[in-house]
Design a protein around this motif. Sequence first.
Motif, short mmCIF file in Angstrom:
data_model
loop_
_atom_site.label_atom_id
_atom_site.label_comp_id
_atom_site.label_asym_id
_atom_site.label_seq_id
_atom_site.Cartn_x
_atom_site.Cartn_y
_atom_site.Cartn_z
N MET A 1 22.97 17.45 40.07
CA MET A 1 21.78 17.28 39.23
C MET A 1 22.19 16.47 37.89
O MET A 1 23.17 17.12 37.39
N THR A 2 21.53 15.63 37.68
CA THR A 2 21.82 14.97 36.43
C THR A 2 21.29 15.63 35.20
O THR A 2 20.42 16.76 35.38
N LYS A 3 21.78 15.28 34.11
CA LYS A 3 21.28 16.10 32.97
C LYS A 3 19.98 15.82 32.61
O LYS A 3 19.19 17.00 32.20
N ASN A 4 19.51 14.65 32.95
CA ASN A 4 17.68 14.63 32.63
C ASN A 4 17.13 15.18 33.78
O ASN A 4 16.19 15.86 33.40
N GLN A 5 17.64 15.56 35.10
CA GLN A 5 16.92 16.26 35.93
C GLN A 5 16.98 17.67 35.72
O GLN A 5 15.92 18.43 35.80
N ARG A 6 18.13 18.25 35.10
CA ARG A 6 18.30 19.54 34.57
C ARG A 6 17.39 19.73 33.58
O ARG A 6 16.46 20.90 33.38
N LEU A 7 17.26 18.87 32.52
CA LEU A 7 16.18 19.20 31.33
C LEU A 7 14.73 19.04 31.91
O LEU A 7 14.14 20.00 31.34
N ARG A 8 14.29 18.23 32.66
CA ARG A 8 13.08 18.38 33.36
C ARG A 8 12.61 19.52 33.86
O ARG A 8 11.62 20.13 33.94
N ARG A 9 13.71 19.97 34.65
CA ARG A 9 13.55 21.39 35.45
C ARG A 9 13.59 22.44 34.58
O ARG A 9 12.58 23.36 34.61
N VAL A 10 14.20 22.48 33.57
CA VAL A 10 14.42 23.82 32.58
C VAL A 10 13.16 23.55 31.65
O VAL A 10 12.27 24.72 31.64
N SER A 11 12.66 22.53 31.25
CA SER A 11 11.53 22.19 30.45
C SER A 11 10.17 22.69 31.39
O SER A 11 9.17 23.56 30.90
N VAL A 156 22.22 28.10 14.12
CA VAL A 156 22.43 26.36 14.28
C VAL A 156 22.79 26.32 15.64
O VAL A 156 23.93 26.74 16.01
N ALA A 157 22.56 25.31 16.34
CA ALA A 157 22.92 24.81 17.85
C ALA A 157 22.89 23.53 17.85
O ALA A 157 22.16 22.54 17.32
N THR A 158 23.91 23.12 18.84
CA THR A 158 23.95 21.65 19.42
C THR A 158 24.23 21.78 20.85
O THR A 158 24.57 22.77 21.47
N SER A 159 24.21 20.49 21.31
CA SER A 159 24.59 20.66 22.86
C SER A 159 26.22 20.74 22.99
O SER A 159 26.77 20.56 22.16
N VAL A 228 17.72 19.13 20.67
CA VAL A 228 19.06 19.28 20.59
C VAL A 228 19.93 19.02 21.71
O VAL A 228 21.07 18.28 21.69
N ASP A 229 19.36 19.23 22.83
CA ASP A 229 19.90 19.19 24.05
C ASP A 229 20.11 17.65 24.25
O ASP A 229 20.89 16.96 24.78
N LEU A 249 19.94 25.71 28.69
CA LEU A 249 20.10 24.36 28.48
C LEU A 249 21.59 24.00 28.30
O LEU A 249 21.89 22.77 27.81
N GLY A 250 22.42 24.81 28.04
CA GLY A 250 23.97 24.39 27.60
C GLY A 250 24.20 24.28 26.24
O GLY A 250 24.58 23.13 25.90
N LEU A 251 23.72 24.96 25.55
CA LEU A 251 23.92 24.67 23.92
C LEU A 251 24.94 25.54 23.42
O LEU A 251 25.27 26.82 23.93
#
Length: 327
Positions: A1-11, A156-159, A228-229, A249-251
Amino acid sequence: MTKNQRLRRVSGVVALGAALATLSACSLGEEQSSGVSSGSLGAADELDGVSVTVAGKEFTEQLILCELTAQALESTGAEVKRQCGMSGSNTVRSALVSGKVDVYWEYTGTGWITHLGETEPLSDPAELYAAVAERDKAENGITWLEPAPANNTYAVATSNENAEKLGVTTLSDYAELVRKDPSQATFCAAAEFLARDDGWPGLQEAYGFSLPSKSTSEVAAGVVYNSVDKGAPCVFGEVFATDGRIAALGLTQLEDDQQFFTPYNPSANVRDAVLEENPKVADVLAPISEALTDETLQSLNAKVDADGETPEQVATDWLVEKGFVGD
């Protein structure tokens, strides 16, 4: 799964989880019982004849804490009325002080700053808890039970990818990045954080940096995590330390190595009148509080916000897993 796919799923699942949590909170009738049986918290008849109204705020972690408390007390025989999902700290606090509810979980930082009106932050968790507990008991007849080790403070977080690429794992590292290359240190936060002395202004002063305003974006608090992701419109942002989206999200949460942020340890707040009549209420809740670490609350929150489970089921599953209640 790509990062964009993971992001859409989590969102998408986050939105579903939030909707389910809200619906769940609204659908809880006062007389609804979880049906859990007794476990290590005490015998099934230990609190027979005791009636307790349990409350909580409207966001995910509070919905879970409300259910944990209600189910724990029910497992030992108490009759529990639920007021989970109340809107805002002041609303539920007023209900507690006035006697309309008997117990809810509050955060030490909120107690100190919001409810007791203190402006000087205390960075030591034990000192802050002692100060809040002493004053609130004397002035308002509220007992703060021993707090959980979890600390739902500002952070404070970042990817993970940007943390590794930029070599930033602490707030001191971030301050150094701002000084060297502010274009790589863009920051997102909600309006409240950007204005609070114990938020952005105080953070910059404590760590000795000043990020140009063009590199700072004001966004809704819930938007920060995805921003930030993706690294847009910011690489770094304000988060809450026990939010389940940090792991989902893996932050990377930056270490507050100078201990600037005020601690926000959750503590069950109980009216003194309730404990005077039923001191075993505190005994039932103590093991739960002791077990609530940052990692535990992040995991429980993620089951609602990322996996779409209800706060009631998440609470039951965890209590059973720990042996606190019976299946």
